[in-house]
Design a protein around this motif. Structure first.
Motif, PDB file in Angstrom:
ATOM      1  N   HIS A 187      10.716   5.255  43.350  1.00 16.52           N
ATOM      2  CA  HIS A 187       9.467   4.934  42.654  1.00 16.52           C
ATOM      3  C   HIS A 187       9.624   5.395  41.200  1.00 16.52           C
ATOM      4  O   HIS A 187      10.298   6.385  40.928  1.00 16.52           O
ATOM      5  CB  HIS A 187       8.291   5.685  43.278  1.00 16.52           C
ATOM      6  CG  HIS A 187       7.986   5.233  44.671  1.00 16.52           C
ATOM      7  ND1 HIS A 187       6.850   4.529  44.983  1.00 16.52           N
ATOM      8  CD2 HIS A 187       8.680   5.363  45.834  1.00 16.52           C
ATOM      9  CE1 HIS A 187       6.847   4.258  46.279  1.00 16.52           C
ATOM     10  NE2 HIS A 187       7.952   4.754  46.822  1.00 16.52           N
ATOM     11  N   THR A 188       8.973   4.666  40.318  1.00 13.84           N
ATOM     12  CA  THR A 188       9.086   4.975  38.892  1.00 13.84           C
ATOM     13  C   THR A 188       7.792   5.600  38.394  1.00 13.84           C
ATOM     14  O   THR A 188       6.713   5.102  38.716  1.00 13.84           O
ATOM     15  CB  THR A 188       9.299   3.660  38.105  1.00 13.84           C
ATOM     16  OG1 THR A 188      10.400   2.991  38.700  1.00 13.84           O
ATOM     17  CG2 THR A 188       9.565   3.907  36.646  1.00 13.84           C
ATOM     18  N   ALA A 189       7.903   6.667  37.608  1.00  9.52           N
ATOM     19  CA  ALA A 189       6.698   7.253  36.994  1.00  9.52           C
ATOM     20  C   ALA A 189       6.896   7.271  35.484  1.00  9.52           C
ATOM     21  O   ALA A 189       7.942   7.688  34.992  1.00  9.52           O
ATOM     22  CB  ALA A 189       6.486   8.668  37.522  1.00  9.52           C
ATOM     23  N   HIS A 190       5.888   6.785  34.759  1.00  8.50           N
ATOM     24  CA  HIS A 190       5.933   6.730  33.297  1.00  8.50           C
ATOM     25  C   HIS A 190       5.303   8.026  32.781  1.00  8.50           C
ATOM     26  O   HIS A 190       4.107   8.252  32.965  1.00  8.50           O
ATOM     27  CB  HIS A 190       5.121   5.498  32.842  1.00  8.50           C
ATOM     28  CG  HIS A 190       5.399   5.086  31.447  1.00  8.50           C
ATOM     29  ND1 HIS A 190       4.578   4.228  30.757  1.00  8.50           N
ATOM     30  CD2 HIS A 190       6.408   5.384  30.592  1.00  8.50           C
ATOM     31  CE1 HIS A 190       5.072   4.032  29.544  1.00  8.50           C
ATOM     32  NE2 HIS A 190       6.178   4.724  29.426  1.00  8.50           N
ATOM     33  N   LYS A 191       6.114   8.904  32.180  1.00  9.19           N
ATOM     34  CA  LYS A 191       5.643  10.261  31.865  1.00  9.19           C
ATOM     35  C   LYS A 191       5.967  10.672  30.437  1.00  9.19           C
ATOM     36  O   LYS A 191       6.869  10.098  29.807  1.00  9.19           O
ATOM     37  CB  LYS A 191       6.359  11.278  32.781  1.00  9.19           C
ATOM     38  CG  LYS A 191       6.090  11.087  34.242  1.00  9.19           C
ATOM     39  CD  LYS A 191       4.823  11.805  34.640  1.00  9.19           C
ATOM     40  CE  LYS A 191       4.572  11.640  36.116  1.00  9.19           C
ATOM     41  NZ  LYS A 191       3.328  12.136  36.588  1.00  9.19           N
ATOM     42  N   LYS A 192       5.257  11.738  29.985  1.00  2.46           N
ATOM     43  CA  LYS A 192       5.598  12.350  28.688  1.00  2.46           C
ATOM     44  C   LYS A 192       6.739  13.326  28.958  1.00  2.46           C
ATOM     45  O   LYS A 192       6.559  14.287  29.715  1.00  2.46           O
ATOM     46  CB  LYS A 192       4.400  13.149  28.147  1.00  2.46           C
ATOM     47  CG  LYS A 192       3.294  12.273  27.620  1.00  2.46           C
ATOM     48  CD  LYS A 192       2.200  13.122  27.025  1.00  2.46           C
ATOM     49  CE  LYS A 192       1.085  13.268  28.029  1.00  2.46           C
ATOM     50  NZ  LYS A 192      -0.042  14.043  27.592  1.00  2.46           N
ATOM     51  N   VAL A 193       7.881  13.069  28.382  1.00  4.38           N
ATOM     52  CA  VAL A 193       9.038  13.921  28.668  1.00  4.38           C
ATOM     53  C   VAL A 193       9.641  14.434  27.344  1.00  4.38           C
ATOM     54  O   VAL A 193      10.158  13.635  26.551  1.00  4.38           O
ATOM     55  CB  VAL A 193      10.111  13.130  29.463  1.00  4.38           C
ATOM     56  CG1 VAL A 193      11.356  13.963  29.666  1.00  4.38           C
ATOM     57  CG2 VAL A 193       9.550  12.682  30.813  1.00  4.38           C
ATOM     58  N   PRO A 194       9.571  15.728  27.083  1.00  3.02           N
ATOM     59  CA  PRO A 194      10.179  16.268  25.856  1.00  3.02           C
ATOM     60  C   PRO A 194      11.705  16.069  25.874  1.00  3.02           C
ATOM     61  O   PRO A 194      12.313  16.088  26.939  1.00  3.02           O
ATOM     62  CB  PRO A 194       9.848  17.766  25.906  1.00  3.02           C
ATOM     63  CG  PRO A 194       8.769  17.906  26.929  1.00  3.02           C
ATOM     64  CD  PRO A 194       8.938  16.770  27.884  1.00  3.02           C
ATOM     65  N   PHE A 195      12.285  15.862  24.706  1.00  7.89           N
ATOM     66  CA  PHE A 195      13.737  15.655  24.633  1.00  7.89           C
ATOM     67  C   PHE A 195      14.219  16.078  23.245  1.00  7.89           C
ATOM     68  O   PHE A 195      13.412  16.375  22.359  1.00  7.89           O
ATOM     69  CB  PHE A 195      14.082  14.185  24.912  1.00  7.89           C
ATOM     70  CG  PHE A 195      13.544  13.240  23.863  1.00  7.89           C
ATOM     71  CD1 PHE A 195      14.362  12.764  22.837  1.00  7.89           C
ATOM     72  CD2 PHE A 195      12.207  12.825  23.886  1.00  7.89           C
ATOM     73  CE1 PHE A 195      13.857  11.899  21.859  1.00  7.89           C
ATOM     74  CE2 PHE A 195      11.709  11.970  22.906  1.00  7.89           C
ATOM     75  CZ  PHE A 195      12.529  11.513  21.900  1.00  7.89           C
ATOM     76  N   LYS A 196      15.540  16.099  23.074  1.00  6.91           N
ATOM     77  CA  LYS A 196      16.117  16.489  21.783  1.00  6.91           C
ATOM     78  C   LYS A 196      16.686  15.237  21.123  1.00  6.91           C
ATOM     79  O   LYS A 196      17.383  14.456  21.799  1.00  6.91           O
ATOM     80  CB  LYS A 196      17.238  17.479  22.063  1.00  6.91           C
ATOM     81  CG  LYS A 196      17.604  18.366  20.922  1.00  6.91           C
ATOM     82  CD  LYS A 196      18.576  19.416  21.463  1.00  6.91           C
ATOM     83  CE  LYS A 196      18.913  20.463  20.471  1.00  6.91           C
ATOM     84  NZ  LYS A 196      19.774  21.484  21.039  1.00  6.91           N
ATOM     85  N   SER A 197      16.398  15.065  19.844  1.00 10.91           N
ATOM     86  CA  SER A 197      16.955  13.898  19.156  1.00 10.91           C
ATOM     87  C   SER A 197      18.434  14.174  18.852  1.00 10.91           C
ATOM     88  O   SER A 197      18.881  15.324  18.909  1.00 10.91           O
ATOM     89  CB  SER A 197      16.198  13.638  17.850  1.00 10.91           C
ATOM     90  OG  SER A 197      16.513  14.670  16.928  1.00 10.91           O
ATOM     91  N   ALA A 198      19.175  13.109  18.508  1.00 13.43           N
ATOM     92  CA  ALA A 198      20.600  13.294  18.204  1.00 13.43           C
ATOM     93  C   ALA A 198      20.780  14.231  17.006  1.00 13.43           C
ATOM     94  O   ALA A 198      21.818  14.857  16.842  1.00 13.43           O
ATOM     95  CB  ALA A 198      21.247  11.942  17.935  1.00 13.43           C
ATOM     96  N   GLU A 199      19.709  14.336  16.179  1.00 14.91           N
ATOM     97  CA  GLU A 199      19.786  15.235  15.013  1.00 14.91           C
ATOM     98  C   GLU A 199      19.465  16.674  15.407  1.00 14.91           C
ATOM     99  O   GLU A 199      19.438  17.580  14.586  1.00 14.91           O
ATOM    100  CB  GLU A 199      18.796  14.799  13.909  1.00 14.91           C
ATOM    101  CG  GLU A 199      19.114  13.469  13.251  1.00 14.91           C
ATOM    102  CD  GLU A 199      18.845  12.284  14.161  1.00 14.91           C
ATOM    103  OE1 GLU A 199      17.795  12.271  14.831  1.00 14.91           O
ATOM    104  OE2 GLU A 199      19.716  11.385  14.223  1.00 14.91           O
ATOM    105  N   GLY A 200      19.157  16.892  16.680  1.00 11.93           N
ATOM    106  CA  GLY A 200      18.930  18.251  17.168  1.00 11.93           C
ATOM    107  C   GLY A 200      17.477  18.697  17.123  1.00 11.93           C
ATOM    108  O   GLY A 200      17.185  19.873  17.315  1.00 11.93           O
ATOM    109  N   GLU A 201      16.541  17.775  16.856  1.00 13.41           N
ATOM    110  CA  GLU A 201      15.124  18.168  16.814  1.00 13.41           C
ATOM    111  C   GLU A 201      14.467  17.918  18.160  1.00 13.41           C
ATOM    112  O   GLU A 201      14.630  16.837  18.740  1.00 13.41           O
ATOM    113  CB  GLU A 201      14.380  17.332  15.771  1.00 13.41           C
ATOM    114  CG  GLU A 201      14.525  17.868  14.371  1.00 13.41           C
ATOM    115  CD  GLU A 201      14.085  16.823  13.364  1.00 13.41           C
ATOM    116  OE1 GLU A 201      13.106  16.096  13.645  1.00 13.41           O
ATOM    117  OE2 GLU A 201      14.763  16.729  12.332  1.00 13.41           O
ATOM    118  N   VAL A 202      13.700  18.921  18.622  1.00 12.71           N
ATOM    119  CA  VAL A 202      13.013  18.743  19.912  1.00 12.71           C
ATOM    120  C   VAL A 202      11.741  17.928  19.692  1.00 12.71           C
ATOM    121  O   VAL A 202      10.943  18.228  18.804  1.00 12.71           O
ATOM    122  CB  VAL A 202      12.678  20.110  20.551  1.00 12.71           C
ATOM    123  CG1 VAL A 202      11.896  19.905  21.843  1.00 12.71           C
ATOM    124  CG2 VAL A 202      13.953  20.879  20.831  1.00 12.71           C
TER     125      VAL A 202
END
Ligand code: UTP
Length: 471
Positions: free
Chosen positions: A350-365
């Protein structure tokens, strides 16, 4: 999985699967973080991720959960709570049959305890929540004591398998060690961790990297139990131990009956592959998945997929047609679980569409304010339509279904504690013990598992004071 891939093959693999953005992350890292991310990446099942991401775009004409709900029909094969002497007799013989299975050592219990319990907001695994109204004992203690008491009743040791996750494993293990597994033999309790699934960016399908410089992953759902049983060698262990049936329960319900003989008995007598306990819904709009027939097969329809007019449908006697709420208590044939773990037909994701924090390729969260990613999980109840034969058995809702889901209101510690108090008071009253109106009573499973158990020890009882814990 691509575990045999060497680091220099990684760029080719990533380009092939349109995940070359990960090369920038790898380049930005120094050893050992670089190797750790690389080894995380080679463990991804890229073909699976591509398939799952592909399915997130609706296809015209495809069957939807809502369309399934609209063509659902009432269950046919249900064992209701006893309402006549004949019913009582049927439940009694199922109970005897179930006890035989337990005595023969054919049953193990399995607890799923990998969830994060976000609604409750307790900062530890939910099983560590103190729920005993007098004793403050935890959910885990109540379950362990039930297994111990049921084992004593059956004269065998019932193995207890507990699924944890990255979020709950360490704390759970430490807690159980500290409490000496509540008196269960360490060799008969097995903790095993469920797996994880990577999250992907909703717009591009790209794997996300987190603040820890590893792929963002989330638990693969309670349906992840099948892969986890396989990966941890538990199917083999069950075969060695001669276990044919698994009694499955969740971590949140202190009034749940573990290894209930009657449920096991009905399951075996009706030659079911998967038997599910249900509780009558309180109202059409109660937020509970219901069991129904869809195209002739038993399925669970999630409340969020149930259009109001379908949820409100009545049968010819004016009762809710879709009354059978899922309690998440199941009996499985181990052979059936093996088939849907290793065979061609497996549980869907099942798929859930969520707010997920991540790091950009430039290193910014980045901490998105709106849903930005898809998470994928499996649900164990999706096994129902995969079974050749299913059975649905109704529980006594007040007695058996009082989960701790929310911090307050419905299905909260307050409602669950109150149910425990009322239940134990009623057992004492059935045994002819008078309980002062202002006395709060709690009964440990080690003292008695049910009203009959209390009856057998009624002469030991003297209730004094405003709160009593019988253990
Ligand atoms: P819930 O659906 O109630 O989820 O889990 P939860 O994580 O406990 O609570 P919320 O939704 O965040 O508030 C039902 C059962 O399935 C287990 C839980 O531990 C619980 O026993 N579960 C859930 C897992 O074992 N793994 C999972 O990935 C999800």
């Amino acid at each position: 999985m691509n575990a045999s891939i060497s680091p220099d093959q990684l760029p080719v693999l990533l380009r092939q699967h349109k995940q070359e953005h990960l090369l920038a992350y790898l380049d930005s890292l120094a050893p050992p973080a670089r190797e750790q991310l690389a080894s995380d990446i080679v463990n991804v099942d890229f073909a699976l991720m591509e398939r799952l991401y592909g399915k997130t775009t609706p296809v015209a004409g495809e069957d939807t959960p809502q369309a399934k709900a609209a063509r659902a029909t009432a269950l046919e094969d249900v064992v209701r709570q006893p309402a006549s002497a004949d019913d009582e007799q049927a439940w009694q013989s199922a109970h005897q049959q179930g006890l035989e299975l337990l005595r023969a050592g054919k049953v193990a219990a399995v607890l799923v305890a990998g969830g994060q319990g976000t609604r409750l907001g307790f900062p530890h695994p939910k099983g560590m929540f103190p729920i005993g109204p007098v004793s403050n004992v935890t959910l885990f203690q109540i379950f362990f004591e039930q297994i111990k008491a049921r084992s004593a009743q059956a004269g065998v040791v019932i193995p207890y398998y507990i699924m944890t996750s990255d979020a709950t494993h360490e704390d759970t293990e430490k807690f159980l060690e500290e409490h000496n597994y509540f008196g269960l033999d360490r060799g008969t309790v097995k903790l095993f961790k469920q797996g994880t699934m990577p999250a992907v960016d909703a717009a591009t399908g790209q794997l996300l990297v987190g603040d820890d410089d590893l792929l963002v992953r989330s638990p693969d759902g309670h349906g992840g139990i099948l892969n986890a049983l396989a990966k941890n060698g538990i199917f083999d262990q069950l075969a060695e131990r001669g276990i044919e049936y698994l009694y499955y329960h969740q971590v949140d319900n202190p009034t749940g009956i573990l290894c209930e003989p009657a449920l096991l008995g009905f399951h075996a007598m009706r030659r079911s592959d998967m038997t599910t306990k249900v509780a009558a819904k309180r109202s059409a709009d109660e937020k509970m998945g219901v069991l129904a027939l869809v195209d002739g097969k038993t399925e669970i329809i999630e409340y969020s997929d149930m259009p109001t007019d379908v949820a409100e449908k009545l049968d010819s006697r004016g009762n809710l047609m879709f009354w059978a709420g899922n309690m998440a208590v199941h009996v499985f044939n181990v052979d059936f679980l093996r088939r849907i773990t290793f065979g061609e037909t497996q549980l869907p994701y099942h798929t859930a569409h969520k707010k997920v924090p991540f790091k950009s390729a430039e290193g910014e969260v980045q901490s998105p304010k709106t849903p930005n990613a898809y998470k994928f999980e499996r649900f164990i109840f999706d096994a129902l339509p995969l079974a050749y034969k299913t059975l649905v058995v109704e529980a006594d809702r007040k007695r058996e279904f009082n989960p701790v889901k929310n911090a307050e209101g419905n299905d909260s510690p307050a409602t669950s504690k109150e149910a425990l108090i009322n239940l134990h008071r009623s057992w004492l009253q059935q045994a002819g013990v008078s309980v002062p109106a202002d006395c709060v009573v709690e009964i440990s499973p080690l003292f008695a598992l049910d009203a009959e158990g209390v009856q057998a020890r009624a002469n030991e009882l003297k209730l004094e004071g405003s709160s009593v814990y019988l253990k």
